[in-house]
Motif scaffolding. Structure first.
Motif, PDB file in Angstrom:
ATOM      1  N   ALA A 193      -2.729  -0.195  -3.947  1.00  0.00           N
ATOM      2  CA  ALA A 193      -1.611   0.051  -3.799  1.00  0.00           C
ATOM      3  C   ALA A 193      -1.109   0.134  -2.450  1.00  0.00           C
ATOM      4  CB  ALA A 193      -0.457   0.920  -4.336  1.00  0.00           C
ATOM      5  N   HIS A 194       0.145  -0.598  -1.692  1.00  0.00           N
ATOM      6  CA  HIS A 194       0.624  -0.856  -0.778  1.00  0.00           C
ATOM      7  C   HIS A 194       1.994  -0.952  -0.568  1.00  0.00           C
ATOM      8  CE1 HIS A 194       0.536  -5.024  -1.345  1.00  0.00           C
ATOM      9  NE2 HIS A 194       1.246  -5.299  -0.686  1.00  0.00           N
ATOM     10  N   CYS A 195       1.832  -0.755   1.173  1.00  0.00           N
ATOM     11  CA  CYS A 195       3.666  -0.830   1.290  1.00  0.00           C
ATOM     12  C   CYS A 195       3.645  -2.421   2.242  1.00  0.00           C
ATOM     13  CB  CYS A 195       3.872   0.076   2.309  1.00  0.00           C
ATOM     14  SG  CYS A 195       5.531   0.216   2.516  1.00  0.00           S
ATOM     15  N   ASN A 196       4.740  -3.595   1.083  1.00  0.00           N
ATOM     16  CA  ASN A 196       4.740  -4.568   1.299  1.00  0.00           C
ATOM     17  C   ASN A 196       5.775  -4.837   2.913  1.00  0.00           C
ATOM     18  OD1 ASN A 196       6.511  -3.750  -0.081  1.00  0.00           O
ATOM     19  ND2 ASN A 196       6.759  -5.915  -1.464  1.00  0.00           N
ATOM     20  N   LEU A 197       6.424  -3.531   3.551  1.00  0.00           N
ATOM     21  CA  LEU A 197       7.399  -4.320   4.036  1.00  0.00           C
ATOM     22  C   LEU A 197       6.148  -3.511   5.827  1.00  0.00           C
ATOM     23  CD1 LEU A 197       9.327  -3.090   1.972  1.00  0.00           C
ATOM     24  CD2 LEU A 197      10.280  -2.249   3.907  1.00  0.00           C
ATOM     25  N   CYS A 198       5.701  -2.770   5.204  1.00  0.00           N
ATOM     26  CA  CYS A 198       4.772  -2.450   6.805  1.00  0.00           C
ATOM     27  C   CYS A 198       2.836  -2.826   6.623  1.00  0.00           C
ATOM     28  CB  CYS A 198       5.131  -0.747   7.238  1.00  0.00           C
ATOM     29  SG  CYS A 198       4.380   0.180   6.461  1.00  0.00           S
ATOM     30  N   GLY A 199       2.222  -2.660   5.247  1.00  0.00           N
ATOM     31  CA  GLY A 199       1.114  -3.018   5.143  1.00  0.00           C
ATOM     32  C   GLY A 199       0.305  -1.311   5.283  1.00  0.00           C
ATOM     33  N   ALA A 200       0.475  -0.543   4.764  1.00  0.00           N
ATOM     34  CA  ALA A 200       0.249   0.862   4.798  1.00  0.00           C
ATOM     35  C   ALA A 200      -0.090   0.675   3.119  1.00  0.00           C
ATOM     36  CB  ALA A 200       1.225   1.526   5.262  1.00  0.00           C
ATOM     37  N   GLY A 201      -0.958   1.552   3.298  1.00  0.00           N
ATOM     38  CA  GLY A 201      -2.004   1.830   2.101  1.00  0.00           C
ATOM     39  C   GLY A 201      -1.233   3.302   1.877  1.00  0.00           C
ATOM     40  N   MET A 202      -0.948   3.667   0.194  1.00  0.00           N
ATOM     41  CA  MET A 202      -0.549   4.884  -0.288  1.00  0.00           C
ATOM     42  C   MET A 202      -1.268   4.584  -1.355  1.00  0.00           C
ATOM     43  SD  MET A 202       3.725   2.919  -0.804  1.00  0.00           S
ATOM     44  CE  MET A 202       4.148   4.611  -1.752  1.00  0.00           C
ATOM     45  N   ARG A 203      -2.326   5.570  -0.857  1.00  0.00           N
ATOM     46  CA  ARG A 203      -2.840   6.649  -1.841  1.00  0.00           C
ATOM     47  C   ARG A 203      -2.311   8.017  -3.386  1.00  0.00           C
ATOM     48  NH1 ARG A 203      -8.518   6.068  -0.169  1.00  0.00           N
ATOM     49  NH2 ARG A 203      -8.676   5.755   1.995  1.00  0.00           N
TER      50      ARG A 203
END
Length: 436
Positions: A13-23
């Motif tokens: 799962a990831h943020c498609n604005l900044c690319g950060a992972g969302m655990r």
């Protein structure tokens, strides 16, 4: 778009604005950019579209972060092609767009289509159920497109990304299409289509009255405004004196008080009233109108609830009232010296708490009345009835669209009330050649 980080790949799962992972599956906010599920879904919708479908567009200014990359668009412009809106504001946003404009709305497409139908805004709606790439959420999102060809081009890309079952398109038809067809017949037959406008229940200056006056002036459509004399005061006369030149004023009974028996339809001047008392009220009302409006007062009586006893109607000329206007369905006995010109289409839905009537149904009735007029079954100009004090936004929009549509046809003419009630010309209208 940035590539997902290794942590993002592990979490799937990831943020498609900044690319950060969302655990954390329950965490709807991105831990890096704090984007919401709504913003990520918005980005996901536009990521499905090839750059070429967006490159020429301009993006309306929107509060950041909005999930859109301005590099996809041609830049900013005053008349933007694409806007973001909340469901409650979608009609206003749609009105600001050009012919190929698009509105993105986070909301159910079927609901929005119904809303736009009520607001007379024909368009194509692409309704989507979109998964948030950064959380388990699925959110409704909709694209509203003025151009049906755009909708057809965009649909396959959105279905390919979000799933065919999750994306559907529908068309909100233009409810005024039948009216355009009917007015085209008038032009083909070189007939002049006379219309006129009456608005009831004026008592005081208000934003609604000013909206009525502005709409009337903008479309050069004069209005006969029926004033309740007992409730009007000098401030109303002053407010309307200079800035509302397209309004004319007539008498709406005396105090809009119901004198009918409990089991009878409402009426201030029905058969139940004692004749001398009713006449005294009418005289008081006329005196008050002349005092307030002077030469702007037209000696026309609009009985409250459109009910008027025949015996009292016969007395109107002797009381100084030479015109009367009711509704088409009310009984009518001709009176010497009295011109009667009725209204035919009430645009307010009184059975639904003075709400918005279905525009398609209103247009259907209007077209039927115009056909009666065109074929000689109706001998007076077609009258539109409004009530500015109670009209909701959708009703105002219908009126605005009606005036705009008629302006497209040179044979459609909004007549001044004084011309409508001219005793020598208004009772039997002769069709004049259209100046098209």
């Amino acid at each position: 778009m940035r590539e997902p980080t290794p942590a993002c790949r592990l979490a799937d799962a990831h943020c498609n604005l900044c690319g950060a992972g969302m655990r954390e599956a329950h965490d709807a906010l991105c831990p890096v950019c704090a984007s919401s599920a709504r913003q990520r879904v918005m980005r996901s919708v536009f990521q499905a579209l090839p750059h070429g479908l967006l490159a020429w567009r301009t993006l309306a200014p929107a509060p950041a972060p909005h999930g859109l990359d301005e590099r996809w668009f041609g830049g900013r412009a005053t008349k933007a092609d694409l806007a973001l809106a909340e469901p409650a504001d979608v009609a206003d946003a749609f009105d600001t767009l050009p012919a190929r404009g698009v509105v993105y709305v986070g909301g159910d497409g079927a609901v929005l289509a119904g809303l736009l139908a009520l607001h007379c805004a024909p368009c194509s709606v692409i309704a989507m159920d979109v998964a948030d790439p950064g959380s388990p959420a699925r959110l409704a999102a909709s694209l509203l497109l003025r151009d049906g060809a755009d909708a057809a081009r965009w649909l396959p890309y959105l279905q390919a990304r979000h799933g065919q079952a999750a994306v559907a398109a529908r068309v909100v038809e233009d409810p005024f299409a039948p009216l355009r067809a009917e007015l085209a017949c008038w032009e083909a037959e070189q007939r002049a289509c006379g219309l006129w406008w009456r608005d009831d229940d004026l008592v005081a200056d208000s934003p609604a009255l000013r909206r009525l006056a502005a709409l009337s002036q903008r479309h050069a459509a004069p209005v006969l405004v029926a004033v309740i004399p007992a409730q009007a005061d000098a401030s109303l006369a002053r407010a309307t004196e200079d800035g509302m030149p397209t309004l004319a004023f007539c008498q709406h009974g005396w105090n809009h008080t119901n004198h009918a028996a409990p089991d009878q339809p409402n009426g201030e001047f029905g058969a139940a009233r004692e004749a001398a008392e009713a006449e005294a009220d009418l005289v008081r009302g006329s005196e008050r109108m002349r005092e307030l409006f002077g030469e702007r007062f037209m000696p026309v009586m609009v009985p409250p609830w459109n009910k008027l006893a025949p015996a009292l109607a016969a007395r109107l000329p002797a009381l100084g009232l030479y015109g009367v206007s009711q509704y088409l369905s009310e009984p009518y006995t001709p009176v010497d010296g009295l011109v009667r010109v009725d209204t035919h289409l009430d645009i307010v839905d009184w059975r639904n708490g003075a709400g918005v009537r279905e525009p398609a149904a209103l247009v259907e009735r209007l077209v039927a009345i115009l056909q009666m007029r065109r074929t000689g079954q109706l001998s007076e100009p077609v009258g539109i009835l409004s009530h500015h004090r109670v009209m909701l936004d959708g009703t105002w929009r219908f009126l605005e669209r009606l005036l705009a549509v008629t302006a497209d046809f040179s044979c459609a003419r909004w007549l001044h009330p004084r011309d409508v009630f001219d005793e020598t010309t208004s009772m039997i209208q002769k069709e004049a050649p259209c100046a098209a």
